[in-house]
Design an enzyme around this catalytic site. Sequence first.
Site, PDB file in Angstrom:
ATOM      1  N   ASP A 186       0.850  -1.190   0.000  1.00 47.46           N
ATOM      2  CA  ASP A 186       0.000   0.000   0.000  1.00 47.46           C
ATOM      3  C   ASP A 186       0.896   1.254   0.000  1.00 47.46           C
ATOM      4  OD1 ASP A 186      -3.049   0.782   0.454  1.00 47.46           O
ATOM      5  OD2 ASP A 186      -1.932   1.970   1.926  1.00 47.46           O
ATOM      6  N   ASP A 234      -8.057  -8.030  -4.689  1.00 46.35           N
ATOM      7  CA  ASP A 234      -7.953  -6.679  -4.129  1.00 46.35           C
ATOM      8  C   ASP A 234      -8.868  -5.736  -4.899  1.00 46.35           C
ATOM      9  OD1 ASP A 234      -7.154  -4.284  -2.996  1.00 46.35           O
ATOM     10  OD2 ASP A 234      -5.041  -4.495  -3.529  1.00 46.35           O
ATOM     11  N   HIS A 263      -6.822  -7.013  -0.282  1.00 48.03           N
ATOM     12  CA  HIS A 263      -5.801  -5.970  -0.236  1.00 48.03           C
ATOM     13  C   HIS A 263      -4.742  -6.254   0.829  1.00 48.03           C
ATOM     14  CE1 HIS A 263      -4.000  -2.051  -0.641  1.00 48.03           C
ATOM     15  NE2 HIS A 263      -4.233  -1.778   0.629  1.00 48.03           N
TER      16      HIS A 263
END
Length: 292
Positions: free
Chosen positions: A112, A241, A269
């Site tokens: 991320d 995701d 995710h």
Amino acid sequence: MTKTERPAWVDDDLFPFQSRFIAIDGHTIHYVDEGSGPTLLFLHGNPTWSFVYRDVIGALRDEFRCIALDYPGFGLSTARPDYRHLPEEHIQVVTSFVDALTLRGVTLVAHDWGGPIGLATVAQRPAAFERLVLTNTWGWPNGDPKAYIASHVMGGPVGRMLIRQLNLFVNATIPIGHRLRKPTAAEMGHYRKALATPDRRQASAVLPRRITASRALLADVEANLPSLTSLPTLIIWGNADVVFGDNERRRWEQLFPDHHTVIVDGAGHFVQSDAPDQFAAAIRDWRLKEPS
């Protein structure tokens, strides 16, 4: 929570690591440093903290030195009063952290927001890093219309208010980001308590807007990628995701010719938490086969 004390709500069974604290640029940074061997530096995204890697660290610490820190305002770290929680600032903190621990021969494990933050750190300290593990992340200005809308909705006044007042980012994204298993109540409690007050949630509330507002930073990260493409790279990708999909994965594969990809089928995710055994096995198998 005092600045250098682990709070009582952290469950020693769920997070069975020694909590360490270091002063960095006026912040008190919490981190774990477990095991010995080749060094793995784990960087989290929003709204998580080093806790998201707990099962991976537990699985790898017998063979690797596993280091995971919390950005200022996240997890158990405390930010100095004037900190704005911008990714540009997080980069400087992580870079200073690498310097403070005199890290060398590091494999970056980035997820991320940890992708842009970590890759910018690698570009600033190339001598410290030897390999990359990229997992459901990006490293360039995001032109996806969904990302633009999400950035402006969640990063706008109403979105920031909901994040600050209702801890919306934790309550919504953590469950949605797990597709293979459901986070337990105790696990959710550790994410909520890390961002337990509106002031603490400011760190999480800032980052959605920065997906578009930090375009210049992301362009710099992108511009520096050619200098990193010789690094052996492992791509671990959860293919369920809702944030990052095949386009981002393929772009990483095109950018890094010396790559190996492991697709974790059905993972969301937060793939390191959704499928920790597969995540740890991918690193172990790839890293231990790489020449030292």
